[in-house]
Enzyme design. Structure first.
Site, PDB file in Angstrom:
ATOM      1  N   TYR A 112     -22.882  -6.698  -2.564  1.00  0.00           N
ATOM      2  CA  TYR A 112     -23.714  -7.724  -1.923  1.00  0.00           C
ATOM      3  C   TYR A 112     -24.245  -7.192  -0.591  1.00  0.00           C
ATOM      4  CZ  TYR A 112     -22.096 -11.055  -5.357  1.00  0.00           C
ATOM      5  OH  TYR A 112     -21.865 -11.706  -6.536  1.00  0.00           O
ATOM      6  N   LYS A 117     -12.095   0.135  11.094  1.00  0.00           N
ATOM      7  CA  LYS A 117     -11.103   1.052  11.683  1.00  0.00           C
ATOM      8  C   LYS A 117     -10.634   2.089  10.666  1.00  0.00           C
ATOM      9  CE  LYS A 117      -6.589  -1.215  11.214  1.00  0.00           C
ATOM     10  NZ  LYS A 117      -5.995  -0.366  10.183  1.00  0.00           N
ATOM     11  N   CYS A 152     -10.021  -4.135   9.122  1.00  0.00           N
ATOM     12  CA  CYS A 152      -9.651  -2.995   8.266  1.00  0.00           C
ATOM     13  C   CYS A 152     -10.777  -1.998   8.021  1.00  0.00           C
ATOM     14  CB  CYS A 152      -9.092  -3.504   6.947  1.00  0.00           C
ATOM     15  SG  CYS A 152      -7.516  -4.346   7.182  1.00  0.00           S
ATOM     16  N   GLU A 185      -0.508  -1.838   1.817  1.00  0.00           N
ATOM     17  CA  GLU A 185      -0.834  -3.215   1.417  1.00  0.00           C
ATOM     18  C   GLU A 185      -2.326  -3.311   1.095  1.00  0.00           C
ATOM     19  OE1 GLU A 185       1.101  -5.968   0.856  1.00  0.00           O
ATOM     20  OE2 GLU A 185      -0.866  -6.493   0.084  1.00  0.00           O
ATOM     21  N   PHE A 186      -2.625  -3.977  -0.015  1.00  0.00           N
ATOM     22  CA  PHE A 186      -4.025  -4.083  -0.442  1.00  0.00           C
ATOM     23  C   PHE A 186      -4.557  -5.516  -0.381  1.00  0.00           C
ATOM     24  CE2 PHE A 186      -2.280  -0.295  -2.473  1.00  0.00           C
ATOM     25  CZ  PHE A 186      -3.228   0.658  -2.127  1.00  0.00           C
TER      26      PHE A 186
HETATM   27  N1  LIG Z   1      -5.382  -7.661   7.874  1.00  0.00           N
HETATM   28  C1  LIG Z   1      -5.555  -7.180   6.662  1.00  0.00           C
HETATM   29  O1  LIG Z   1      -6.327  -7.694   5.865  1.00  0.00           O
HETATM   30  C2  LIG Z   1      -4.787  -5.957   6.220  1.00  0.00           C
HETATM   31  C3  LIG Z   1      -4.749  -5.617   4.868  1.00  0.00           C
HETATM   32  C4  LIG Z   1      -4.040  -4.490   4.471  1.00  0.00           C
HETATM   33  C5  LIG Z   1      -3.420  -3.689   5.420  1.00  0.00           C
HETATM   34  N2  LIG Z   1      -3.505  -4.008   6.736  1.00  0.00           N
HETATM   35  C6  LIG Z   1      -2.807  -3.160   7.706  1.00  0.00           C
HETATM   36  O2  LIG Z   1      -1.572  -3.776   8.040  1.00  0.00           O
HETATM   37  C7  LIG Z   1      -1.269  -3.547   9.424  1.00  0.00           C
HETATM   38  C8  LIG Z   1      -1.090  -4.871  10.138  1.00  0.00           C
HETATM   39  O3  LIG Z   1      -2.331  -5.550  10.116  1.00  0.00           O
HETATM   40  P1  LIG Z   1      -2.451  -7.088  10.555  1.00  0.00           P
HETATM   41  O4  LIG Z   1      -3.858  -7.484  10.312  1.00  0.00           O
HETATM   42  O5  LIG Z   1      -1.343  -7.869   9.935  1.00  0.00           O
HETATM   43  O6  LIG Z   1      -2.170  -6.947  12.126  1.00  0.00           O
HETATM   44  P2  LIG Z   1      -2.020  -8.102  13.208  1.00  0.00           P
HETATM   45  O7  LIG Z   1      -2.602  -7.566  14.441  1.00  0.00           O
HETATM   46  O8  LIG Z   1      -2.500  -9.408  12.649  1.00  0.00           O
HETATM   47  O9  LIG Z   1      -0.430  -8.243  13.383  1.00  0.00           O
HETATM   48  C9  LIG Z   1       0.390  -7.254  13.906  1.00  0.00           C
HETATM   49  C10 LIG Z   1       1.649  -7.931  14.482  1.00  0.00           C
HETATM   50  O10 LIG Z   1       2.583  -6.931  14.837  1.00  0.00           O
HETATM   51  C11 LIG Z   1       3.251  -7.367  16.009  1.00  0.00           C
HETATM   52  N3  LIG Z   1       3.928  -6.235  16.646  1.00  0.00           N
HETATM   53  C12 LIG Z   1       3.409  -5.225  17.396  1.00  0.00           C
HETATM   54  N4  LIG Z   1       4.402  -4.396  17.793  1.00  0.00           N
HETATM   55  C13 LIG Z   1       5.556  -4.875  17.287  1.00  0.00           C
HETATM   56  C14 LIG Z   1       6.906  -4.459  17.355  1.00  0.00           C
HETATM   57  N5  LIG Z   1       7.265  -3.362  18.022  1.00  0.00           N
HETATM   58  N6  LIG Z   1       7.837  -5.197  16.717  1.00  0.00           N
HETATM   59  C15 LIG Z   1       7.489  -6.312  16.031  1.00  0.00           C
HETATM   60  N7  LIG Z   1       6.212  -6.756  15.939  1.00  0.00           N
HETATM   61  C16 LIG Z   1       5.270  -6.050  16.563  1.00  0.00           C
HETATM   62  C17 LIG Z   1       2.154  -7.995  16.829  1.00  0.00           C
HETATM   63  O11 LIG Z   1       2.673  -8.841  17.833  1.00  0.00           O
HETATM   64  C18 LIG Z   1       1.379  -8.749  15.732  1.00  0.00           C
HETATM   65  O12 LIG Z   1       1.897 -10.059  15.558  1.00  0.00           O
HETATM   66  C19 LIG Z   1      -2.417  -2.675   9.953  1.00  0.00           C
HETATM   67  O13 LIG Z   1      -2.053  -1.328   9.840  1.00  0.00           O
HETATM   68  C20 LIG Z   1      -3.544  -2.991   9.013  1.00  0.00           C
HETATM   69  O14 LIG Z   1      -4.461  -1.932   8.921  1.00  0.00           O
HETATM   70  C21 LIG Z   1      -4.165  -5.140   7.154  1.00  0.00           C
END
Ligand SMILES: NC(=O)c1ccc[n+]([C@@H]2O[C@H](COP(=O)([O-])OP(=O)(O)OC[C@H]3O[C@@H](n4cnc5c(N)ncnc54)[C@H](O)[C@@H]3O)[C@@H](O)[C@H]2O)c1
Length: 456
Positions: free
Chosen positions: A257, A269, A266, A154-155
């Protein structure tokens, strides 16, 4: 199409809502019962522009549902997205326990073929681990059920997540079989009309693409912060340099910037994780290590400027802090530069009066009640009697403030700007001591300081 999404965080909730918006039947599964209850009640646990309306409308239309019941989730969709967190482990590597936990859950409950899609950011080789975990678990059950594993990173950007998912620049699919690729093309068909945005590649390349993208963006920021540090010491203005280099089409204006360091869930980590992956593969990632080191140092820059201005630790002083989230249009404070600054100020015996348009609740959740933190109701209220204003997030609401009011409310006309929002010349004319990133320090002009001292 029936689709299941595991994880209702920034990625899972937004992706689930967007898939429902175009007509798919989406069931989101999360282990956080309180979060699921809130979502079923129409309350959105995060701030993301446009998300609340989208979730409510699709939930009301019956296309978007939330549950803690994993078995129901596995039974629902032929397609199972994994969008759970991959936080850094102690050694910087990505902690895969949540991703593999979901893989196991899917394998424990599946009764029909499933396509498992890793949307979480996961190191190269994770799809193989997911595949192995599912195969082992199925074998343990004595079940012979077909499945495929696909990488579909996801981007989206926090702060513009809904728009990014509705109109993605590209959709990367690290596909297993031609049938699976076709299935994913069908899922994403509504987002792929203007031009073909789908880039199909092998699974490992798809996994690495996500890290390479985030590390490239982090590199641009750290590079520019390094130029800022050099500019400051040489009497150059990094904002001029930024425009000068951005005009070169090979460089471009995006992501150059300078500021108080990148944060969020992101970049920090993912840079760490790719460093770890590279070392584990016997390759020293010198550029990435430098990107991380520069960023860690950059998060200290504003505090250093504060210390220099006061000729030592700012013990007993009070700082108005505008901006707590790691960037505008989100309430996310993971790895935010504001946190490094606040913690340094507290350790030095200073107090903080903070305001953020969306991240106040999150700040309260993280730090609780403490004597050296006041959460102000407005940006103006945060100024009252403070020794200086510090800007840490470039929210629109902070871009053109009433400087006369700032001067009146503050105990002294001092501004530390971690996002280069203001014009140093204008700030000097208004009688402010103004410290930005890579622009040298603007002392109040003589005329202005005479005016302000005679007014006093
Ligand atoms: N936040 C961003 O901008 C972004 C963008 C692109 C990719 N990502 C990637 O996407 C992934 C998720 O990021 P996020 O920011 O949405 O995380 P987040 O911490 O906001 O959400 C993760 C969710 O997963 C749930 N979870 C954990 N274990 C679970 C299980 N066994 N079953 C069901 N739900 C479960 C948690 O309760 C939480 O609600 C990461 O790998 C991150 O690097 C994040």
């Amino acid at each position: 199409m029936k689709i299941t999404v595991f994880g209702t965080g920034y990625v899972g909730l937004v992706q689930g809502a967007v898939l429902a918006e175009v007509g798919h039947d989406v069931l989101c599964v999360d282990i956080d019962a309180a979060k699921v209850a809130r979502l079923n009640d129409g309350q959105i646990p995060i701030y993301e522009p446009g998300l609340e309306d989208l979730v409510r409308a699709n939930h009301a239309a019956g296309r978007l549902n939330f549950t803690t019941d994993a078995a129901r989730g596995v039974a629902h969709g032929r397609i199972q997205f994994i969008a759970v967190g991959t936080p850094p482990d102690e050694d910087g590597s990505a902690d895969l326990q949540y991703v593999l936990g979901v893989a196991q859950t899917i394998a424990e409950h599946m009764a029909e073929p499933r396509v498992v899609i890793t949307k979480s950011t996961v190191p190269v080789g994770t799809a193989d681990k997911v595949r192995a975990r599912i195969a082992e678990t199925l074998a343990g059950r004595g079940a012979a059920i077909g499945f495929d594993v696909v990488s579909n990173p996801e981007f989206l950007k926090e702060g513009a997540a809904v728009a990014d998912c509705m109109r993605p620049d590209r959709i990367v699919i690290g596909a297993g079989s031609p049938e699976t690729e076709e299935l994913l093309r069908e899922v994403y068909e509504p987002f792929n009309r203007s031009r073909d945005k789908i880039i199909v590649m092998d699974v490992r390349s798809a996994e690495l693409t996500k890290y390479a993208a985030n590390c490239m963006l982090a590199t641009k920021i750290s590079f520019m912060n390094e130029i800022a540090g050099i500019a400051e010491r040489l009497g150059a203005d990094v904002e001029m340099v930024r425009q000068g280099i951005g005009a070169d089409q090979r460089i471009g204006h995006h992501f150059i910037y300078p500021g108080a360091g990148y944060g969020g869930s992101c970049f920090p980590k993912d840079v760490k994780a790719l460093i770890h992956t590279a070392r584990a593969a016997g390759f020293e990632p010198t550029v990435l290590q430098a990107v991380e080191d520069r960023n860690d140092a950059q998060k200290e820059v504003i505090f250093d400027k504060i210390r220099r201005h006061y000729g030592g630790a700012p013990k007993g002083r009070t700082f108005a802090l505008w901006g707590l989230s790691f960037k505008p249009n989100t309430d996310d404070m993971r790895e935010a530069a504001s946190r490094v600054l606040m913690e340094a100020l507290w350790a030095a015996g200073a107090k903080v009066q903070a305001y953020d348009p969306e991240a106040m609740e999150e700040t309260q959740r993280i730090y609780g009640d403490r004597d050296d933190l006041t959460l102000a109701g407005t940006k103006e209220a945060a100024l009252r009697g403070a020794d200086a204003l510090v800007v840490m997030t470039e929210w629109q609401a902070f871009r053109a403030p009433d400087f006369d009011l700032i001067g009146e409310r503050l105990g002294a006309r001092v501004v530390f700007d971690g996002r280069n929002l203001y014009d140093p010349g204008r700030m000097a004319k208004k009688g402010f001591a103004y410290y930005a990133i890579g622009r040298g320090a603007a002392a109040p002009s003589e005329a202005a300081s005479e005016a302000s001292s005679s007014a006093a």
